[in-house]
Design a protein around this motif. Structure first.
Motif, PDB file in Angstrom:
ATOM      1  N   GLN A  56     -47.121  11.839  11.752  1.00  0.00           N
ATOM      2  CA  GLN A  56     -47.949  11.183  10.735  1.00  0.00           C
ATOM      3  C   GLN A  56     -48.204  12.105   9.559  1.00  0.00           C
ATOM      4  OE1 GLN A  56     -51.547   9.678  12.468  1.00  0.00           O
ATOM      5  NE2 GLN A  56     -50.497   8.166  13.730  1.00  0.00           N
ATOM      6  N   VAL A  57     -48.481  13.370   9.829  1.00  0.00           N
ATOM      7  CA  VAL A  57     -48.711  14.336   8.751  1.00  0.00           C
ATOM      8  C   VAL A  57     -47.465  14.463   7.884  1.00  0.00           C
ATOM      9  CG1 VAL A  57     -49.067  16.793   8.269  1.00  0.00           C
ATOM     10  CG2 VAL A  57     -50.540  15.623   9.912  1.00  0.00           C
ATOM     11  N   THR A  58     -46.314  14.535   8.523  1.00  0.00           N
ATOM     12  CA  THR A  58     -45.057  14.621   7.776  1.00  0.00           C
ATOM     13  C   THR A  58     -44.871  13.388   6.898  1.00  0.00           C
ATOM     14  OG1 THR A  58     -44.060  15.955   9.526  1.00  0.00           O
ATOM     15  CG2 THR A  58     -42.553  14.843   8.008  1.00  0.00           C
ATOM     16  N   ARG A  59     -45.149  12.231   7.474  1.00  0.00           N
ATOM     17  CA  ARG A  59     -45.013  10.980   6.719  1.00  0.00           C
ATOM     18  C   ARG A  59     -45.943  10.966   5.513  1.00  0.00           C
ATOM     19  NH1 ARG A  59     -47.736   5.953   8.484  1.00  0.00           N
ATOM     20  NH2 ARG A  59     -47.277   4.482   6.849  1.00  0.00           N
ATOM     21  N   TYR A  60     -47.198  11.342   5.720  1.00  0.00           N
ATOM     22  CA  TYR A  60     -48.158  11.337   4.615  1.00  0.00           C
ATOM     23  C   TYR A  60     -47.845  12.415   3.581  1.00  0.00           C
ATOM     24  CZ  TYR A  60     -50.941   7.883   7.079  1.00  0.00           C
ATOM     25  OH  TYR A  60     -51.368   6.745   7.710  1.00  0.00           O
ATOM     26  N   SER A  61     -47.273  13.504   4.018  1.00  0.00           N
ATOM     27  CA  SER A  61     -46.858  14.547   3.073  1.00  0.00           C
ATOM     28  C   SER A  61     -45.743  14.033   2.170  1.00  0.00           C
ATOM     29  CB  SER A  61     -46.383  15.790   3.820  1.00  0.00           C
ATOM     30  OG  SER A  61     -47.456  16.388   4.487  1.00  0.00           O
ATOM     31  N   ARG A  62     -44.821  13.286   2.739  1.00  0.00           N
ATOM     32  CA  ARG A  62     -43.745  12.703   1.923  1.00  0.00           C
ATOM     33  C   ARG A  62     -44.303  11.687   0.929  1.00  0.00           C
ATOM     34  NH1 ARG A  62     -39.818  11.681   6.956  1.00  0.00           N
ATOM     35  NH2 ARG A  62     -39.121  13.825   7.239  1.00  0.00           N
ATOM     36  N   ILE A  63     -45.251  10.878   1.379  1.00  0.00           N
ATOM     37  CA  ILE A  63     -45.877   9.903   0.486  1.00  0.00           C
ATOM     38  C   ILE A  63     -46.594  10.626  -0.646  1.00  0.00           C
ATOM     39  CG2 ILE A  63     -47.713   8.168   0.294  1.00  0.00           C
ATOM     40  CD1 ILE A  63     -46.946   7.258   3.148  1.00  0.00           C
ATOM     41  N   GLU A  64     -47.324  11.686  -0.300  1.00  0.00           N
ATOM     42  CA  GLU A  64     -48.030  12.460  -1.312  1.00  0.00           C
ATOM     43  C   GLU A  64     -47.056  13.073  -2.315  1.00  0.00           C
ATOM     44  OE1 GLU A  64     -51.171  16.176  -1.683  1.00  0.00           O
ATOM     45  OE2 GLU A  64     -49.988  15.941   0.144  1.00  0.00           O
ATOM     46  N   GLU A  65     -45.966  13.613  -1.804  1.00  0.00           N
ATOM     47  CA  GLU A  65     -44.956  14.207  -2.684  1.00  0.00           C
ATOM     48  C   GLU A  65     -44.376  13.160  -3.625  1.00  0.00           C
ATOM     49  OE1 GLU A  65     -40.605  16.357  -2.284  1.00  0.00           O
ATOM     50  OE2 GLU A  65     -41.975  16.345  -0.564  1.00  0.00           O
ATOM     51  N   THR A  66     -44.100  11.979  -3.099  1.00  0.00           N
ATOM     52  CA  THR A  66     -43.571  10.880  -3.924  1.00  0.00           C
ATOM     53  C   THR A  66     -44.564  10.500  -5.022  1.00  0.00           C
ATOM     54  OG1 THR A  66     -42.284  10.051  -2.067  1.00  0.00           O
ATOM     55  CG2 THR A  66     -42.687   8.522  -3.886  1.00  0.00           C
ATOM     56  N   LEU A  67     -45.825  10.416  -4.643  1.00  0.00           N
ATOM     57  CA  LEU A  67     -46.863  10.065  -5.629  1.00  0.00           C
ATOM     58  C   LEU A  67     -46.987  11.164  -6.685  1.00  0.00           C
ATOM     59  CD1 LEU A  67     -49.639   8.602  -3.328  1.00  0.00           C
ATOM     60  CD2 LEU A  67     -48.278   7.349  -5.007  1.00  0.00           C
ATOM     61  N   GLN A  68     -46.921  12.406  -6.288  1.00  0.00           N
ATOM     62  CA  GLN A  68     -47.006  13.510  -7.244  1.00  0.00           C
ATOM     63  C   GLN A  68     -45.824  13.474  -8.227  1.00  0.00           C
ATOM     64  OE1 GLN A  68     -49.301  15.752  -7.864  1.00  0.00           O
ATOM     65  NE2 GLN A  68     -50.649  15.210  -6.159  1.00  0.00           N
TER      66      GLN A  68
END
Length: 71
Positions: A56-68
Protein backbone atom coordinates in the motif's frame (compact mmCIF):
# COMPACT_ATOMS: atom_id res chain seq x y z
CA UNK A 1 18.50 -26.31 13.60
CA UNK A 2 15.12 -24.62 13.97
CA UNK A 3 12.94 -25.92 16.74
CA UNK A 4 9.33 -26.70 15.87
CA UNK A 5 6.45 -27.23 18.31
CA UNK A 6 6.35 -30.92 17.41
CA UNK A 7 10.05 -31.17 18.36
CA UNK A 8 9.18 -29.94 21.85
CA UNK A 9 6.36 -32.45 22.24
CA UNK A 10 8.42 -35.38 20.94
CA UNK A 11 11.59 -34.61 22.91
CA UNK A 12 12.53 -37.50 25.19
CA UNK A 13 14.64 -37.03 28.30
CA UNK A 14 16.89 -39.58 29.92
CA UNK A 15 16.07 -40.86 33.38
CA UNK A 16 18.23 -40.83 36.43
CA UNK A 17 17.81 -41.82 40.03
CA UNK A 18 16.92 -38.31 41.06
CA UNK A 19 15.33 -37.39 37.75
CA UNK A 20 12.40 -35.16 36.95
CA UNK A 21 8.75 -36.13 37.15
CA UNK A 22 7.83 -37.42 33.68
CA UNK A 23 4.27 -36.06 33.87
CA UNK A 24 5.49 -32.56 34.78
CA UNK A 25 7.96 -32.60 31.90
CA UNK A 26 5.25 -33.78 29.50
CA UNK A 27 2.83 -31.08 30.72
CA UNK A 28 5.49 -28.41 30.27
CA UNK A 29 6.36 -29.69 26.80
CA UNK A 30 2.71 -29.54 25.77
CA UNK A 31 2.29 -26.02 27.13
CA UNK A 32 5.54 -24.80 25.54
CA UNK A 33 4.61 -26.33 22.17
CA UNK A 34 1.14 -24.74 22.24
CA UNK A 35 2.61 -21.34 23.08
CA UNK A 36 5.20 -21.67 20.35
CA UNK A 37 2.53 -22.63 17.82
CA UNK A 38 0.49 -19.54 18.74
CA UNK A 39 3.54 -17.31 18.37
CA UNK A 40 4.47 -18.82 15.01
CA UNK A 41 0.94 -18.25 13.69
CA UNK A 42 0.90 -14.70 15.01
CA UNK A 43 4.29 -14.05 13.45
CA UNK A 44 3.10 -15.34 10.08
CA UNK A 45 -0.01 -13.14 10.30
CA UNK A 46 2.09 -10.10 11.16
CA UNK A 47 4.45 -10.78 8.26
CA UNK A 48 1.46 -10.89 5.91
CA UNK A 49 0.22 -7.59 7.34
CA UNK A 50 3.63 -5.97 6.91
CA UNK A 51 3.82 -7.13 3.29
CA UNK A 52 0.33 -5.81 2.61
CA UNK A 53 1.09 -2.45 4.20
CA UNK A 54 4.37 -2.18 2.29
CA UNK A 55 2.47 -2.74 -0.95
CA UNK A 56 0.00 0.00 0.00
CA UNK A 57 2.82 2.41 0.82
CA UNK A 58 4.44 1.69 -2.53
CA UNK A 59 1.13 2.25 -4.29
CA UNK A 60 0.51 5.56 -2.52
CA UNK A 61 4.08 6.67 -3.18
CA UNK A 62 3.53 6.13 -6.90
CA UNK A 63 0.27 8.08 -6.75
CA UNK A 64 2.04 10.89 -4.90
CA UNK A 65 4.85 10.92 -7.45
CA UNK A 66 2.31 11.08 -10.29
CA UNK A 67 0.52 13.98 -8.63
CA UNK A 68 3.81 15.82 -8.05
CA UNK A 69 4.77 15.37 -11.70
CA UNK A 70 1.33 16.54 -12.80
CA UNK A 71 1.58 19.72 -10.74
Amino acid sequence: MRLAPIDIVNKKFGRSIRGLHPSEVADFQTEAAATMEELLLENAHLRESVNSLNQQVTRYSRIEETLQNTL
